[in-house]
Design a protein around this motif. Structure first.
Motif, PDB file in Angstrom:
ATOM      1  N   VAL A 147       0.728  -1.353  -0.022  1.00  0.00           N
ATOM      2  CA  VAL A 147       0.022   0.048   0.044  1.00  0.00           C
ATOM      3  C   VAL A 147       0.897   1.371  -0.044  1.00  0.00           C
ATOM      4  O   VAL A 147       0.792   2.208  -0.608  1.00  0.00           O
ATOM      5  CB  VAL A 147      -1.017   0.091   1.089  1.00  0.00           C
ATOM      6  CG1 VAL A 147      -1.496   1.361   1.380  1.00  0.00           C
ATOM      7  CG2 VAL A 147      -2.037  -1.051   0.974  1.00  0.00           C
ATOM      8  N   CYS A 148       1.899   1.389   0.858  1.00  0.00           N
ATOM      9  CA  CYS A 148       2.938   2.410   0.879  1.00  0.00           C
ATOM     10  C   CYS A 148       3.619   2.589  -0.290  1.00  0.00           C
ATOM     11  O   CYS A 148       3.766   3.776  -0.915  1.00  0.00           O
ATOM     12  CB  CYS A 148       3.543   2.387   2.159  1.00  0.00           C
ATOM     13  SG  CYS A 148       3.075   2.423   3.837  1.00  0.00           S
ATOM     14  N   HIS A 149       3.896   1.326  -0.851  1.00  0.00           N
ATOM     15  CA  HIS A 149       4.491   1.513  -2.395  1.00  0.00           C
ATOM     16  C   HIS A 149       3.802   2.203  -3.403  1.00  0.00           C
ATOM     17  O   HIS A 149       4.070   3.091  -4.030  1.00  0.00           O
ATOM     18  CB  HIS A 149       5.262   0.404  -2.650  1.00  0.00           C
ATOM     19  CG  HIS A 149       5.921   0.161  -4.019  1.00  0.00           C
ATOM     20  ND1 HIS A 149       5.346  -0.017  -5.123  1.00  0.00           N
ATOM     21  CD2 HIS A 149       7.107   0.427  -4.309  1.00  0.00           C
ATOM     22  CE1 HIS A 149       5.945   0.006  -6.105  1.00  0.00           C
ATOM     23  NE2 HIS A 149       7.245   0.395  -5.606  1.00  0.00           N
ATOM     24  N   ASP A 150       2.548   1.700  -3.482  1.00  0.00           N
ATOM     25  CA  ASP A 150       1.536   2.038  -4.509  1.00  0.00           C
ATOM     26  C   ASP A 150       1.291   3.476  -4.173  1.00  0.00           C
ATOM     27  O   ASP A 150       0.851   4.266  -5.056  1.00  0.00           O
ATOM     28  CB  ASP A 150       0.176   1.365  -4.279  1.00  0.00           C
ATOM     29  CG  ASP A 150       0.500  -0.261  -4.848  1.00  0.00           C
ATOM     30  OD1 ASP A 150       1.293  -0.330  -5.406  1.00  0.00           O
ATOM     31  OD2 ASP A 150      -0.352  -0.901  -4.832  1.00  0.00           O
ATOM     32  N   LEU A 151       1.137   4.081  -3.027  1.00  0.00           N
ATOM     33  CA  LEU A 151       0.737   5.503  -2.602  1.00  0.00           C
ATOM     34  C   LEU A 151       2.144   6.316  -2.819  1.00  0.00           C
ATOM     35  O   LEU A 151       2.092   7.732  -2.543  1.00  0.00           O
ATOM     36  CB  LEU A 151       0.355   5.566  -1.418  1.00  0.00           C
ATOM     37  CG  LEU A 151      -0.961   5.144  -1.013  1.00  0.00           C
ATOM     38  CD1 LEU A 151      -1.538   5.046   0.544  1.00  0.00           C
ATOM     39  CD2 LEU A 151      -2.249   5.705  -1.976  1.00  0.00           C
ATOM     40  N   TYR A 158       7.387   6.912   6.183  1.00  0.00           N
ATOM     41  CA  TYR A 158       6.130   6.289   6.454  1.00  0.00           C
ATOM     42  C   TYR A 158       6.550   4.738   6.600  1.00  0.00           C
ATOM     43  O   TYR A 158       6.175   3.939   5.383  1.00  0.00           O
ATOM     44  CB  TYR A 158       5.277   6.594   5.499  1.00  0.00           C
ATOM     45  CG  TYR A 158       4.654   8.222   5.239  1.00  0.00           C
ATOM     46  CD1 TYR A 158       3.766   8.577   6.298  1.00  0.00           C
ATOM     47  CD2 TYR A 158       5.320   9.035   4.405  1.00  0.00           C
ATOM     48  CE1 TYR A 158       3.374   9.987   6.406  1.00  0.00           C
ATOM     49  CE2 TYR A 158       4.741  10.219   4.561  1.00  0.00           C
ATOM     50  CZ  TYR A 158       3.728  10.755   5.513  1.00  0.00           C
ATOM     51  OH  TYR A 158       3.466  12.025   5.487  1.00  0.00           O
ATOM     52  N   GLN A 159       7.147   4.426   7.588  1.00  0.00           N
ATOM     53  CA  GLN A 159       7.316   3.022   7.741  1.00  0.00           C
ATOM     54  C   GLN A 159       6.184   2.193   8.027  1.00  0.00           C
ATOM     55  O   GLN A 159       5.176   2.455   8.552  1.00  0.00           O
ATOM     56  CB  GLN A 159       8.216   2.887   8.867  1.00  0.00           C
ATOM     57  CG  GLN A 159       9.582   3.542   8.836  1.00  0.00           C
ATOM     58  CD  GLN A 159      10.388   3.283  10.217  1.00  0.00           C
ATOM     59  OE1 GLN A 159      10.064   2.488  10.840  1.00  0.00           O
ATOM     60  NE2 GLN A 159      11.259   4.359  10.287  1.00  0.00           N
ATOM     61  N   GLU A 190      -3.313  12.626   8.072  1.00  0.00           N
ATOM     62  CA  GLU A 190      -3.967  12.525   6.626  1.00  0.00           C
ATOM     63  C   GLU A 190      -3.484  11.558   5.542  1.00  0.00           C
ATOM     64  O   GLU A 190      -3.971  10.726   5.047  1.00  0.00           O
ATOM     65  CB  GLU A 190      -3.919  13.945   5.722  1.00  0.00           C
ATOM     66  CG  GLU A 190      -5.023  14.916   6.769  1.00  0.00           C
ATOM     67  CD  GLU A 190      -4.731  16.509   6.043  1.00  0.00           C
ATOM     68  OE1 GLU A 190      -3.706  16.482   5.127  1.00  0.00           O
ATOM     69  OE2 GLU A 190      -5.243  17.290   6.489  1.00  0.00           O
ATOM     70  N   THR A 191      -2.079  11.531   5.553  1.00  0.00           N
ATOM     71  CA  THR A 191      -1.416  10.227   4.801  1.00  0.00           C
ATOM     72  C   THR A 191      -1.869   8.985   5.374  1.00  0.00           C
ATOM     73  O   THR A 191      -2.088   8.181   4.652  1.00  0.00           O
ATOM     74  CB  THR A 191       0.007  10.621   4.577  1.00  0.00           C
ATOM     75  OG1 THR A 191       0.347  12.001   4.175  1.00  0.00           O
ATOM     76  CG2 THR A 191       0.785   9.631   3.839  1.00  0.00           C
TER      77      THR A 191
END
Length: 805
Positions: A147-151, A158-159, A190-191
Motif C-alpha cells: 500500500v505504501c509503495h502504491d501511494l 512512512y514505515q 492525513e497520509t
C-alpha cells in the motif's frame, strides 16, 4: 416475548425446567460470603471487583455451573469471554468437571474468537464470503508495504509498521477510514488515513480481515443490522467477561451491544439485555499501551445505571505482610475504588531490601540469595526475578551463567538472542571478518536500504562465477550480471560505509566506539527512534544495554563483569582495551546457553513485570526500583502513566506468596555511562516497619566506589551532548548524543597524512596503492585508494595505517 425461529433452545427456561448437576451446597462449598453472592446473583449487571489472588477464576466457573445446574440456563446461551485461549480452555474444562459434557456447548473464548464465529454466520450481509481469511502480523505488514509503495510514500518517513500501529489504534476506537480522515490532526495523519483507506480496500478485495477488524467489523455489523443484533442478544442470555480492566473501546462496545438495554426491537417490543457479570481489578490495569481503557471498569456503574458490585478482598495467595505492602503502595493512586486485601495466612516473613552499588552487585545479591534459599531446602523453580524492561535481564543472565544457575526467560528471549542485539553483533562480526557471509547477508539490507533479493542473487552469481567471497563480490558489484543501477548505487554506499568502519577496526579502536559508530552510520538506531511502535522503544533500551556491555569490556577487558577472572600482570593497573575480536569472543562465550535447560526444579524464572501478571511464585525478587528505571523514565512527567506504573508495582508485589525481595542500584549503566538514580518513589510508599534492609545506601558510598566511577567518567566521560539530567537522574538518549559520545571516546588520532589524488602510498596490509579521491578534512578525511589486485579501498585516514611515499 417472541422467539426468533431456530433459537427456541436458548430461551430462558420455565421455572419447572429440570435441574441437573451438582447440588447448591456442592457449588458453594469452600466459597466465602462475597464469592457466594457473586455466584448466585440474578438480574442486574454485576461488577465483581476481584483483588489479586482472591479466587476470581473459582467464582467464574462456579457461577457458570450454577447458571446451568440451578437456574436451568442452556449452555448454548452462555458467553464467557477471557483474554487468552489457554484461559478459555481451562475455564471450560473446570466447568465440565462440575456439570459434565453439556459445558462443551458454551461459548468460552477470547473476544476475537467469539467475533470470528459471529462473522462466519453473518458477514455475507456486509458483502464478504463466510470463508474469509484472517491476516496475521506478517501478512498485514506485507500488505501495508504494498500500500505504501502504491501511494509512493517515502519508506523512511512512512514505515509500514508505524502506519499499521496507527491504523490499529483507529480500529480499536471503532473509527473507519472515513472517520480517521475527518479526525486527522495534521498532514502525517492525513497520509496515514489514505493508507488506511487503501489498505481496507485491498483487504476487502482479498476477502480478508486483519486481527483488529474482527471486533470492529462485528460491532459495526450489530449496529448496522438491528435484526442481527437481536438474534445474538436473544442467543446469549448470560455474558461473563474476565479481566474487564484490560478491555479497549471496541471490546467495551461489543459487550454493550449484547448486554445494554435498548428501548425497542424490530417489532416495538422491549428486549432486555443479557445478564452481564464482569470481573476485574482496576488496580491491575497495566496494558494502556495496548489500548486498554481503565475507564471501562471505573465507570461500569455509570454505563449500566442499575448495576451492582461485589468486592473480593480476601487473598488466598500471599502473606499479610506482602498484602499490606501492596495496599499501601496502591493507595497512592487517586480516584480508585477503596479495596484492602487481607489474608488469614499470617504475617509471614518481612520484605527483604537491598541497596546495591550497581546493577552487577544487585544481580550478585539475587544470585547469592537464591543459593542460600536452595541450600535451605527450597527449589530454584520457586523463584522469579522481575524487572521493568527486557534489557535488564542481561546482567542477571550473565551472573547466572557464571555461577552455573540455570534460568529461563519467560515472555521474551534471552538478551543475546534478541533480534536487534543479533543485528548489531552481525555488523561487528562482518567488520571483524568480511568473509563471514552469514553475518553479511543478515545486515546488507538491515535497516532497509534498497538491496533486495534480486540484487543479492546477482552478487551471489558473481561470487560463484569468479570463485570469490560474497564480500569481494560486493566490492566488485559493477561486474554483477543483471544488477539494476539503483541496486548498484545502494550496494556501493553500503560497501563504502563498511570500509570506513573497517578502518576503525584496523586502527584498533575501542569496541564500544565501533559499535556506536555502527548504530549511527547504518541508520539502525535512527530508524528505531523514529518508530511509534512501543516494541521499538524497548529495542533501543536493549541496544543501550549492548553498548554498556561493550563499554565495560573496553574500560577493562580483563575484569569486565561478563569475563572469567584472569590474573593481571603485576603493576598492570590500566589494562589495554581489548580488540573487537576479543569482545566478540567474550560475547560468544556468554551467549552460548546451550547447556541451560528450559525447565526443571533447578530453573530460576526471569520476566518483565508485564509478563508476570496472572502468575504467582513462592519467592519474588522485584529489582531495579529506581526512579527512571521503575517507574520508567518515559512516565515521570505524566500523572496517568505514573499511576499505571504504580499498578504495575502492585501486580509485581502481589505475585509473591511467601517471600518478597526488593532491590535497587545506586549507580546503573545507561549506554555504558554511569547514571545515579534516586530510589524509586514506590520504595518510599512502602511501610518502613515491613522491610528488613540487608544493605542501605550509606553503606556503599565509600571513597573507593565514588573514585572508581569518577575515574571512569574522567577517562571516558558521561555522554557529551545529552540533555540535562531529568528529575530522575537519567538522560534522554538520541542519535545526536551517540555521535557526540563516539567522538569523545574515540582514540586520539596521530598525525593524519595529507593526501591528494595521484599520490602513491603504502598500507601495512594492502601494500602499494594510488590515491583516487580524498573527501572530508582533518579527522573526517576519507581516501579511496587503488591497491591494484586488492581493489579500491575506502579508508578513514584517522585510523588507516597508510604512509605517503
Amino acid at each position: 416475548m417472541s422467539i426468533i425461529p431456530g433459537l427456541e433452545a436458548f430461551a430462558a427456561p420455565t421455572p419447572s425446567a429440570p435441574r441437573r448437576g451438582p447440588s447448591p451446597e456442592e457449588l458453594l462449598d469452600g466459597l466465602n460470603e462475597p464469592q457466594r453472592a457473586a455466584v448466585v446473583h440474578e438480574g442486574a449487571p454485576l461488577l465483581v471487583v476481584a483483588g489479586a489472588g482472591s479466587g476470581k477464576t473459582r467464582v467464574l466457573t462456579r457461577r457458570i455451573a450454577w447458571l446451568i445446574s440451578q437456574r436451568g440456563a442452556h449452555p448454548g446461551s452462555i458467553l464467557a469471554i477471557t483474554f487468552t485461549n489457554k484461559a478459555a480452555a481451562e475455564m471450560k474444562e473446570r466447568v465440565a468437571e462440575l456439570v459434565g459434557g453439556r459445558a462443551k456447548i458454551m461459548w468460552v473464548s477470547t473476544f476475537h474468537s467469539a467475533c470470528v464465529r459471529i462473522l462466519r454466520k453473518e458477514v455475507d450481509k456486509l458483502g464478504y464470503k463466510s470463508n474469509f481469511t484472517i491476516y496475521d502480523a506478517q501478512d498485514q505488514k506485507r500488505l501495508m508495504t504494498l500500500v505504501c509503495h502504491d501511494l509512493d510514500l517515502d519508506p523512511k518517513r512512512y514505515q509500514p509498521q508505524q502506519v499499521l500501529n496507527w491504523v490499529s489504534d483507529q480500529k480499536n476506537e471503532l473509527r473507519d477510514p472515513d472517520d480517521a480522515a475527518k479526525d486527522a490532526k495534521n498532514g502525517v495523519e492525513e497520509t496515514y488515513a489514505k493508507a488506511y483507506s487503501l489498505y481496507q480496500r485491498r483487504l476487502a478485495q482479498a476477502n480478508a480481515f486483519d486481527f483488529d477488524d474482527l471486533i470492529m467489523v462485528t460491532v459495526h455489523l450489530l449496529r448496522e443490522f438491528p435484526e442481527v443484533r437481536e438474534t445474538w442478544r436473544r442467543r446469549f442470555r448470560h455474558v461473563l467477561v474476565d479481566e474487564y480492566q484490560d478491555t479497549n473501546h471496541a471490546q467495551y462496545a461489543l459487550v454493550a451491544e449484547l448486554c445494554a438495554d435498548n428501548p425497542e426491537n424490530l417489532d416495538g417490543e422491549r428486549v432486555p439485555g443479557a445478564e452481564l457479570m464482569v470481573v476485574g481489578d482496576a488496580d491491575q490495569s497495566i496494558y494502556a499501551f495496548r489500548g486498554a481503557n481503565i475507564r471501562n471498569i471505573l465507570d461500569f456503574e455509570q454505563d449500566f445505571p442499575n448495576a451492582g458490585s461485589i468486592l473480593l478482598e480476601q487473598n488466598y495467595r500471599s502473606t499479610q505482610t506482602i498484602l499490606s505492602a501492596a495496599n499501601t503502595v496502591i493507595d497512592n493512586n487517586k480516584g480508585r475504588k477503596p479495596k484492602r486485601l487481607w489474608s488469614d495466612a499470617g504475617d509471614g516473613e518481612k520484605i527483604v531490601g537491598y541497596v546495591a552499588d550497581d546493577e552487577h552487585d544487585e544481580a550478585r545479591f539475587v544470585s547469592d540469595e537464591i543459593d542460600r534459599l536452595v541450600d535451605g531446602g527450597g527449589l530454584a523453580s520457586e523463584v522469579a526475578v522481575f524487572y521493568r524492561t527486557n534489557a535488564q535481564s542481561r546482567v542477571f543472565e550473565e551472573i547466572f551463567i557464571r555461577t552455573g544457575q540455570p534460568y529461563k526467560v519467560v515472555g521474551g528471549v534471552r538478551f543475546y538472542e534478541r533480534r536487534e542485539v543479533r543485528d548489531a553483533l552481525a555488523y561487528l562480526r562482518a567488520l571483524a571478518n568480511p568473509d563471514d557471509q552469514v553475518s553479511l547477508r543478515r545486515i546488507i539490507n538491515t535497516p532497509k536500504r534498497g538491496i533486495g533479493d534480486r540484487a543479492i542473487a546477482a552478487i551471489n552469481l558473481l561470487a560463484e562465477r569468479e570463485s570469490i567471497t560474497f564480500w569481494t563480490a560486493l566490492t566488485r558489484a559493477s561486474e554483477a550480471p543483471g544488477l539494476a543501477t539503483r541496486s548498484f548505487t545502494q550496494i556501493k554506499a553500503f560497501v563504502d560505509m563498511m570500509e570506513e568502519l573497517q578502518s576503525m577496526v584496523a586502527g584498533g579502536e575501542r569496541a564500544d566506539v565501533i559499535l556506536e559508530s555502527v548504530l549511527d552510520r547504518s541508520g539502525y538506531l535512527a530508524e528505531l527512534e523514529s518508530s511509534e511502535d512501543p516494541q521499538d522503544a524497548s529495542r533501543v533500551d536493549n541496544l543501550a544495554e549492548l553498548v554498556a556491555v561493550a563499554r565495560e569490556f573496553a574500560d577493562n577487558p580483563l575484569a569486565a563483569p561478563s569475563a572469567d577472572p584472569l590474573d593481571e600482570e603485576d603493576g598492570d593497573t590500566e589494562p589495554p582495551a581489548g580488540t573487537l575480536d576479543d569482545f566478540l569472543e567474550r560475547v560468544a562465550l556468554v551467549a552460548d546457553s546451550d547447556q541451560i535447560p528450559e525447565d526443571g526444579d533447578g530453573v530460576v524464572t526471569l520476566m518483565t513485570l508485564h509478563t508476570a501478571k496472572g502468575l504467582e511464585f513462592p519467592v519474588v525478587f522485584l529489582t531495579g526500583l529506581e526512579d527512571g528505571v521503575f517507574p520508567h523514565s518515559r512516565t515521570l512527567g505524566d500523572t496517568q502513566e505514573l499511576e499505571e506504573e504504580r499498578r504495575l508495582a502492585y501486580v509485581g508485589i502481589t505475585r509473591a506468596r511467601e517471600r518478597l525481595y526488593i532491590s535497587r542500584a545506586v549507580v546503573r549503566s545507561a549506554w555504558g555511562a554511569p547514571m545515579h538514580n534516586p530510589a524509586s518513589r514506590f520504595i518510599d510508599e512502602l511501610p518502613v516497619d515491613l522491610i528488613d534492609w540487608k544493605r542501605t545506601a550509606p553503606e556503599q558510598t565509600s571513597w573507593n566506589r565514588q573514585s572508581q566511577w569518577g575515574d571512569r567518567a574522567e577517562r571516558g566521560g558521561a555522554f557529551a551532548g545529552f540533555n540535562a539530567p531529568t528529575a530522575a537522574g537519567r538522560r534522554a538518549f538520541s542519535s545526536a548524543a551517540l555521535k557526540a559520545d563516539t567522538a569523545k571516546r574515540a582514540k586520539t588520532s596521530g598525525e593524519i597524512p595529507s593526501l591528494e589524488p595521484g599520490d602513491r602510498v603504502t598500507h601495512q596490509i594492502f601494500g602499494l596503492g594510488t590515491v583516487v579521491t580524498v573527501e572530508g578534512v582533518a579527522e573526517k578525511s576519507v581516501a579511496s585508494i587503488d591497491f591494484g589486485s586488492e581493489g579500491v579501498k575506502r579508508l578513514l585516514l584517522r585510523y588507516a595505517p597508510v604512509e605517503k611515499l
